[in-house]
Scaffold this active site. Structure first.
Site, PDB file in Angstrom:
ATOM      1  N   ASP A   1       0.836  -1.041   0.228  1.00 29.05           N
ATOM      2  CA  ASP A   1       0.124  -0.018   0.266  1.00 29.05           C
ATOM      3  C   ASP A   1       0.667   1.065  -0.158  1.00 29.05           C
ATOM      4  O   ASP A   1       1.690   1.040  -0.980  1.00 29.05           O
ATOM      5  CB  ASP A   1      -1.193  -0.439   1.143  1.00 29.05           C
ATOM      6  CG  ASP A   1      -1.537   0.863   1.280  1.00 29.05           C
ATOM      7  OD1 ASP A   1      -2.828   0.828   0.237  1.00 29.05           O
ATOM      8  OD2 ASP A   1      -2.224   2.167   1.964  1.00 29.05           O
TER       9      ASP A   1
ATOM     10  N   TYR B   1      -2.021  10.854   2.389  1.00 30.01           N
ATOM     11  CA  TYR B   1      -3.055  11.678   1.401  1.00 30.01           C
ATOM     12  C   TYR B   1      -3.307  12.380   1.252  1.00 30.01           C
ATOM     13  O   TYR B   1      -3.235  13.319   0.100  1.00 30.01           O
ATOM     14  CB  TYR B   1      -4.732  11.317   1.172  1.00 30.01           C
ATOM     15  CG  TYR B   1      -4.634   9.223   1.630  1.00 30.01           C
ATOM     16  CD1 TYR B   1      -4.775   8.684   0.815  1.00 30.01           C
ATOM     17  CD2 TYR B   1      -4.911   8.469   2.799  1.00 30.01           C
ATOM     18  CE1 TYR B   1      -4.486   7.002  -0.113  1.00 30.01           C
ATOM     19  CE2 TYR B   1      -4.555   7.145   2.298  1.00 30.01           C
ATOM     20  CZ  TYR B   1      -4.872   6.214   1.374  1.00 30.01           C
ATOM     21  OH  TYR B   1      -4.673   5.264   1.680  1.00 30.01           O
TER      22      TYR B   1
ATOM     23  N   HIS C   1      -6.727  -7.217  -1.482  1.00 33.58           N
ATOM     24  CA  HIS C   1      -5.558  -5.408  -1.120  1.00 33.58           C
ATOM     25  C   HIS C   1      -5.324  -6.326   0.083  1.00 33.58           C
ATOM     26  O   HIS C   1      -3.593  -5.514  -0.478  1.00 33.58           O
ATOM     27  CB  HIS C   1      -6.922  -4.768  -0.604  1.00 33.58           C
ATOM     28  CG  HIS C   1      -5.357  -3.498  -0.816  1.00 33.58           C
ATOM     29  ND1 HIS C   1      -4.928  -2.782  -1.173  1.00 33.58           N
ATOM     30  CD2 HIS C   1      -5.232  -2.619   0.619  1.00 33.58           C
ATOM     31  CE1 HIS C   1      -3.599  -1.738  -0.437  1.00 33.58           C
ATOM     32  NE2 HIS C   1      -4.202  -2.299   0.474  1.00 33.58           N
TER      33      HIS C   1
END
Length: 277
Positions: A98, A200, A255
């Site tokens: 990730d 982010y 994921h």
């Protein structure tokens, strides 16, 4: 090692396996911590590898600086260099999942002399990802990234009701329940979720941190059950690696590759480390 420091920040780290083994740095993503690799680490140790798994910037309680710019990829990549320096290592194998994969791609492009091999789990090369967002269904898959840019609201929504929404998000995407409970508990620590989301929120600074071509031996592991990441960027990633490159596709795996496909992934990592000259 139990911790290391950089610029006044204190990072927690798990140091396991034979002390004289080939070193492997394990980098987690959002909203994980170093425990993401608990299922993989024993296989790596059994193969004679030493693992260094830090709780990255924003996740270690002693390393939660304020401000979005503090979470630029350049900063978090330099944290890994500080870990290597503190461990007395000139270089190491790097495994990232990730956001940890993004850091790994950056290290492989910017500091190839410090990276013996790179294994990127789930997330493709950033340049391939950026193009796929504009030219494929990846833009829809990545819509949550824009939502995370809003101040305050994501934290309130995800942590309401003792983290009910965050827990459901993790469970619905295939994360095992025990891991989901652990990550939710960590994100409920004071300032933890805001710091994790700052990765982010630092994306607007990305133009200054462009990740170029990776020259180190690279293994990219992607899974077909990943709801956040499609095939387009994965297939395009080979265009951004000039060194030896291999793509491994895990069918039906969600994921959360380190948690769900730990043994198979660890075997792939072991084999990949042995390709280094």
């Amino acid at each position: 090692m139990q911790r290391f420091e950089r610029d006044g920040l204190v990072f927690d780290v798990r140091d396991g396996g034979p002390p004289d083994g080939e070193p492997v740095v394990l980098l987690h993503g959002w909203p994980q911590d170093s425990s993401a690799y608990d299922r993989m680490a024993p296989v790596l140790h059994g193969a004679g590898l030493r693992t260094l798994a830090p709780d990255q910037r924003g996740y270690s309680p002693g390393a939660r600086p304020r401000g979005r710019s503090a979470y630029r990829v350049r900063e978090v990549a330099d944290d890994v260099l500080a870990l290597l320096d503190a461990a007395g290592l000139g270089s190491a194998h790097v495994v990232g999942h990730d956001w940890g994969a993004v850091v790994g791609w950056a290290l492989g492009a910017w500091h190839p002399e410090r990276v013996r091999t790179l294994t990127a789990l789930s997330v493709p090369h950033p340049a391939a990802m950026s193009r796929a967002v504009l030219t494929s269904a990846q833009g829809l898959r990545s819509a949550y990234v824009a939502a995370f840019q809003a101040p305050v609201l994501p934290e309130r929504l995800l942590l309401a009701g003792n983290g009910r929404a965050l827990r459901q998000l993790l469970l619905s995407s295939g994360l095992p329940a025990d891991a989901a409970e652990h990550y939710v508990a960590r994100m409920r620590e004071p300032g933890a979720l805001s710091s994790a989301l700052a990765w982010y929120r630092a994306l607007p600074f990305g133009a200054r941190d462009r990740v170029g071509t990776v020259t180190v031996p690279t293994l990219h592991v992607w899974s077909t059950g990943d709801v956040a990441l499609g095939r387009a960027a994965t297939e395009a990633t080979r265009d951004h690696v000039s060194g030896p490159y291999r793509l491994e596709v895990l069918e039906g795996v969600p994921h959360w590759i380190p948690e769900v496909a730990a043994e198979r992934t660890a075997e792939l990592v072991v084999a990949h480390t042995r390709t280094a000259v």
